[in-house]
Design a protein around this motif. Structure first.
Motif, PDB file in Angstrom:
ATOM      1  N   PRO A 143       0.706  -1.320  -0.241  1.00 33.93           N
ATOM      2  CA  PRO A 143      -0.061  -0.015  -0.098  1.00 33.93           C
ATOM      3  C   PRO A 143       0.851   1.524  -0.040  1.00 33.93           C
ATOM      4  O   PRO A 143       1.800   1.351   0.525  1.00 33.93           O
ATOM      5  N   LEU A 144       0.363   2.210  -0.630  1.00 33.79           N
ATOM      6  CA  LEU A 144       1.107   3.577  -0.898  1.00 33.79           C
ATOM      7  C   LEU A 144       1.109   4.112   0.505  1.00 33.79           C
ATOM      8  O   LEU A 144       2.206   4.972   0.996  1.00 33.79           O
ATOM      9  N   HIS A 145      -0.038   4.143   1.374  1.00 27.57           N
ATOM     10  CA  HIS A 145       0.033   4.730   2.507  1.00 27.57           C
ATOM     11  C   HIS A 145       0.762   4.396   3.489  1.00 27.57           C
ATOM     12  O   HIS A 145       0.861   5.191   4.917  1.00 27.57           O
ATOM     13  N   ALA A 146       1.294   3.199   3.700  1.00 29.83           N
ATOM     14  CA  ALA A 146       1.553   2.443   4.921  1.00 29.83           C
ATOM     15  C   ALA A 146       3.368   2.103   4.522  1.00 29.83           C
ATOM     16  O   ALA A 146       3.498   1.280   5.538  1.00 29.83           O
ATOM     17  N   THR A 147       3.860   2.263   3.494  1.00 25.65           N
ATOM     18  CA  THR A 147       5.254   1.990   3.242  1.00 25.65           C
ATOM     19  C   THR A 147       5.775   3.108   2.764  1.00 25.65           C
ATOM     20  O   THR A 147       5.372   4.149   2.213  1.00 25.65           O
TER      21      THR A 147
END
Length: 261
Positions: A143-147
């Motif tokens: 995911p873009l928001h968590a990595t």
């Protein structure tokens, strides 16, 4: 006939249409151009079927028609797709030695990721020298928001695209996962200003990561290179040192792709 039979027949028909559409593109690539009759003969279908296929491909910019003679040719949309494929191929080929250097320099697992729709996909990995290394991320969509890599790619998106993604509900993976749109916007701004992204136990408990943007010749961010590892090795002041290493690796990979050279 059952609903299941209808479904299987529908899937088979869709796959046949896709196969025929690809065959049309192959005919045009091989012959340089062709009329409806020639394409129908090559595919062994009726002219009306060939016309429908050409209409669908033309509506997506994948073929163009020469108005005077009526022949069809590959369209500019093919160049767009080919360019995207070439970029991914280039970064994949050029990133191997840089990824290896970063893994050796940091001792942690290094990865290169590119945007894949609304996620980041890891296309290159080098294992670190540390005794306990992170598991295999190669080919995994994250995911873009968590990595860290994802936040680098998120920060580089055009504002309308980024806002559309931020408007969607974000999955919470740990207690530390950032999901609020306002907070993610602020992080994206910080990534753009600082030149790197950090995540601390946002995707998995006990896992931290750092990443920096990779640019192509015109400055466009096309990927991210970073490291990930356990909190007890990647915490506190060491995150700053790892950020410097990631930015150095990103600068080298960007140089190999023509940026600043």
């Amino acid at each position: 006939m059952t609903d299941g039979d209808d479904g299987r027949r529908g899937v088979a028909g869709s796959l046949q249409s896709v196969d025929r559409a690809v065959s049309v593109l192959e005919v045009l690539a091989r012959n340089g151009g062709a009329g409806v009759t020639e394409i129908a003969d090559e595919l062994g279908v009726h002219k009306s079927t060939a016309s429908r296929l050409l209409w669908a491909l033309e509506s997506r910019g994948l073929v163009d028609q020469e108005k005077e003679r009526g022949k069809y040719y590959l369209g500019a949309g093919i160049l767009r797709l080919a360019g995207a494929a070439a970029i991914r191929l280039d970064i994949s080929q050029e990133s191997a030695p840089v990824c290896r250097w970063l893994a050796d320099e940091s001792g942690e697992t290094a990865n290169v990721a590119v945007l894949d729709g609304d996620a980041a996909v890891n296309i290159m990995q080098a294992r670190g020298t540390a005794e306990v290394a992170a598991y295999n991320w190669l080919g995994r969509r994250t995911p873009l928001h968590a990595t860290a890599s994802g936040k680098v790619l998120l920060a580089a998106l055009p504002t309308p695209v980024r806002e559309t993604l931020l408007a969607q509900e974000q999955e919470r993976f740990t207690e530390r996962t950032v999901t609020a749109p306002a907070a993610l916007r602020a992080e994206a701004d910080a990534v753009a200003a600082d030149g790197f992204a950090v995540t601390q136990q946002e995707l998995e408990d006990g896992l931290n990561a750092v990443a920096a943007p990779v640019r192509r010749y015109d400055g466009t961010v096309i990927g991210a290179i970073g490291v990930s590892g356990p909190v007890y090795r990647m915490g506190g002041d060491r995150l700053s040192a790892l950020a410097e290493s990631c930015m150095a690796a990103a600068a080298e990979l960007s140089r190999r792709l023509g940026y600043g050279s």
